[in-house]
Design a protein around this motif. Structure first.
Motif, short mmCIF file in Angstrom:
data_model
loop_
_atom_site.label_atom_id
_atom_site.label_comp_id
_atom_site.label_asym_id
_atom_site.label_seq_id
_atom_site.Cartn_x
_atom_site.Cartn_y
_atom_site.Cartn_z
N ARG A 115 -75.35 -11.51 -46.69
CA ARG A 115 -75.48 -12.93 -46.32
C ARG A 115 -74.24 -13.76 -46.65
O ARG A 115 -73.88 -14.63 -45.88
N PHE A 116 -73.64 -13.53 -47.81
CA PHE A 116 -72.51 -14.37 -48.19
C PHE A 116 -71.36 -14.30 -47.19
O PHE A 116 -70.82 -15.34 -46.81
N PRO A 117 -70.96 -13.11 -46.71
CA PRO A 117 -69.91 -13.10 -45.68
C PRO A 117 -70.32 -13.83 -44.40
O PRO A 117 -69.49 -14.45 -43.75
N GLU A 118 -71.60 -13.78 -44.04
CA GLU A 118 -72.07 -14.51 -42.86
C GLU A 118 -71.88 -16.02 -43.03
O GLU A 118 -71.72 -16.75 -42.06
N LEU A 119 -71.91 -16.49 -44.28
CA LEU A 119 -71.76 -17.91 -44.59
C LEU A 119 -70.30 -18.27 -44.94
O LEU A 119 -70.04 -19.40 -45.32
N GLY A 120 -69.40 -17.32 -44.84
CA GLY A 120 -68.00 -17.59 -45.12
C GLY A 120 -67.55 -17.19 -46.51
O GLY A 120 -66.46 -17.55 -46.94
N GLY A 121 -68.36 -16.44 -47.23
CA GLY A 121 -68.02 -16.02 -48.59
C GLY A 121 -67.67 -14.55 -48.65
O GLY A 121 -68.51 -13.73 -48.99
N TYR A 122 -66.42 -14.22 -48.31
CA TYR A 122 -65.98 -12.82 -48.32
C TYR A 122 -65.51 -12.38 -49.70
O TYR A 122 -65.35 -11.20 -49.95
N CYS A 123 -65.21 -13.35 -50.57
CA CYS A 123 -64.82 -13.06 -51.95
C CYS A 123 -65.36 -14.19 -52.82
O CYS A 123 -65.88 -15.18 -52.31
N ALA A 179 -65.87 -21.96 -52.31
CA ALA A 179 -65.32 -22.91 -51.35
C ALA A 179 -66.25 -23.16 -50.16
O ALA A 179 -66.32 -24.28 -49.66
N ASN A 180 -66.97 -22.13 -49.71
CA ASN A 180 -67.73 -22.23 -48.47
C ASN A 180 -69.24 -22.26 -48.63
O ASN A 180 -69.95 -22.71 -47.72
N LEU A 188 -63.92 -17.61 -62.21
CA LEU A 188 -62.76 -17.62 -61.32
C LEU A 188 -61.45 -17.84 -62.06
O LEU A 188 -60.39 -17.55 -61.54
N GLU A 189 -61.52 -18.31 -63.31
CA GLU A 189 -60.29 -18.41 -64.10
C GLU A 189 -59.74 -17.02 -64.46
O GLU A 189 -58.59 -16.88 -64.80
N HIS A 190 -60.57 -16.01 -64.32
CA HIS A 190 -60.15 -14.62 -64.57
C HIS A 190 -59.69 -13.93 -63.29
O HIS A 190 -59.41 -12.74 -63.31
N GLY A 191 -59.66 -14.65 -62.19
CA GLY A 191 -59.18 -14.09 -60.93
C GLY A 191 -60.30 -13.78 -59.96
O GLY A 191 -61.47 -13.81 -60.29
N CYS A 192 -59.87 -13.48 -58.73
CA CYS A 192 -60.82 -13.20 -57.65
C CYS A 192 -60.39 -11.90 -56.98
O CYS A 192 -59.24 -11.77 -56.56
N SER A 193 -61.31 -10.96 -56.89
CA SER A 193 -61.04 -9.72 -56.16
C SER A 193 -62.35 -9.27 -55.52
O SER A 193 -63.15 -8.57 -56.13
N GLY A 194 -62.57 -9.74 -54.33
CA GLY A 194 -63.81 -9.40 -53.62
C GLY A 194 -64.98 -10.15 -54.22
O GLY A 194 -64.83 -11.23 -54.79
N LEU A 195 -66.15 -9.60 -54.10
CA LEU A 195 -67.37 -10.22 -54.64
C LEU A 195 -67.70 -9.65 -56.02
O LEU A 195 -68.87 -9.47 -56.37
N LYS A 196 -66.68 -9.40 -56.82
CA LYS A 196 -66.86 -8.78 -58.13
C LYS A 196 -67.77 -9.60 -59.04
O LYS A 196 -68.71 -9.08 -59.62
N TRP A 197 -67.53 -10.91 -59.17
CA TRP A 197 -68.33 -11.73 -60.06
C TRP A 197 -69.72 -11.97 -59.49
O TRP A 197 -70.70 -12.03 -60.24
N CYS A 198 -69.82 -12.10 -58.18
CA CYS A 198 -71.15 -12.25 -57.55
C CYS A 198 -72.01 -11.02 -57.79
O CYS A 198 -73.19 -11.14 -58.14
N THR A 199 -71.43 -9.85 -57.61
CA THR A 199 -72.22 -8.63 -57.80
C THR A 199 -72.52 -8.39 -59.28
O THR A 199 -73.58 -7.87 -59.61
#
Length: 135
Positions: free
Chosen positions: A62-70, A76-77, A35-46
């Protein structure tokens, strides 16, 4: 065609290596680093899923269902620190400067290591966070 020096190529490879998840590092520790390199969607998760847990195909649903849209919302969620394992300052607050090394997970999982708790369930009131227990 442009020619690159050996030093330039080595530097580029070092940068790419820092962006890839090390073997056995958990998703939460990887996201915390990236996350020190920035956040743009679920780029690091994918990226993590593609490299370390390719069978976790339901993650993007599943992640958006739990509040993780990025990625930052996932941190955070969905993931929370397991406060018992993180260092504290003299006043009792968590030390934000020091991040302990990952406690490692098996390949193929998106579950966090013992340093984190992961939210499960979707209900009002925030769901349930469960620490990962190792035998």
């Amino acid at each position: 065609m442009e020619q690159y020096t050996v030093t330039e190529l080595e530097d580029a490879l070092k940068m790419v290596k820092r962006l890839l998840p090390p073997r056995y590092e958990c998703l939460a520790c990887y996201l915390n680093r990236m996350l020190e390199h920035g956040c743009s969607g679920l780029k690091w998760c994918t990226t993590y899923r593609d490299m370390r847990a390719p069978r976790a195909t339901a993650m993007e649903r599943r992640f958006p269902e739990l509040g993780g849209y990025c990625d930052c919302e996932v941190m955070a969620n969905i993931f929370r620190t397991n406060d018992e394992l993180w260092p504290r300052l003299a006043d009792g607050k968590l030390d934000d400067e020091y991040v302990p090394p990952c406690h490692k997970v098996r390949l193929g999982t998106i579950k966090p290591c013992e340093l984190w708790s992961m939210r499960t369930g979707v209900q009002w009131g925030g769901g349930v966070f469960r620490a990962i227990k190792r035998a």
